[in-house]
Design an enzyme around this catalytic site. Structure first.
Site, PDB file in Angstrom:
ATOM      1  N   PRO A 145     -29.278  86.988  18.002  1.00 19.88           N
ATOM      2  CG  PRO A 145     -28.592  87.804  20.084  1.00 19.88           C
ATOM      3  CD  PRO A 145     -28.686  88.169  18.627  1.00 19.88           C
ATOM      4  CB  CYS A 146     -33.829  84.501  17.519  1.00 20.45           C
ATOM      5  SG  CYS A 146     -33.084  83.201  16.533  1.00 20.45           S
TER       6      CYS A 146
END
Length: 191
Positions: A145-146
């Protein structure tokens, strides 16, 4: 899972998402482009090559891939879904990026940190810039989940997916996180 590299596109509330996987796990996740065809083109252009094995499009999914598609679809509908247990194929990714991706995968739904804090959590304090670069080449956004990583100032920071920072802000808003002013009414994809 299947042998070789397989692909599948599926429609969600935020648009068409593309995935590619190998025996080891999810190798690519392509966030929505303007339409299905554009998403497919971008997915195919970014696929890792697995020797001479052909890439095959799959309509009938193995159960474990169908479960991944269902989880991503629920996430795209705004449900608090934990994608951290999805197996990933990160063959060819260097040790630094693996550490960064692993630390990012430990962030929960709606949890945000700065690039510097993520670098520290990954065992690489002082490497915020390099952390941003590693996240910019993340092959499986949402699963890694950048979008949950912010600039030191608490501002949105960059995002390499279609729609850039506006997409990042919208993904965070889906998770109940508000950063800065609301995104513009028009985004590159329809959510």
């Amino acid at each position: 899972m299947t042998s070789g590299l397989s692909t599948h596109l599926f429609e969600t509330q935020i648009g068409w998402i593309g995935i590619a996987w190998s025996d080891a796990g999810l190798a690519r996740l392509q966030l929505p482009e303007r339409d299905r065809a554009a998403t497919l083109r971008r997915l195919l252009a970014t696929l890792p090559r697995h020797g001479n094995e052909a890439v095959q499009a799959v309509d009938t999914l193995p159960q474990e891939i169908a479960e991944i598609v269902a989880a991503i679809t629920r996430y795209a509908a705004g449900e608090a879904v934990d994608l951290s247990r999805i197996p990933v194929d990160l063959a060819g990714v260097d040790e630094f990026r693996l550490a960064i991706y692993d630390a990012a995968r430990k962030l929960g739904f709606g949890e945000v940190v700065t690039y510097g804090e993520l670098a520290t959590r990954a065992g690489h304090p002082g490497m915020a810039r390099e952390t941003g670069q590693a996240l910019g080449s993340n092959p499986v956004p949402l699963v890694v989940p950048c979008h949950r990583i912010l600039a030191a100032s608490g501002k949105i920071g960059g995002f390499s997916a279609p729609g850039g920072s506006a997409t990042k802000e919208r993904l965070l808003a889906m998770e109940g996180v508000r950063v800065g002013p609301p995104p513009p009414a028009q985004a590159s994809f329809g959510f």
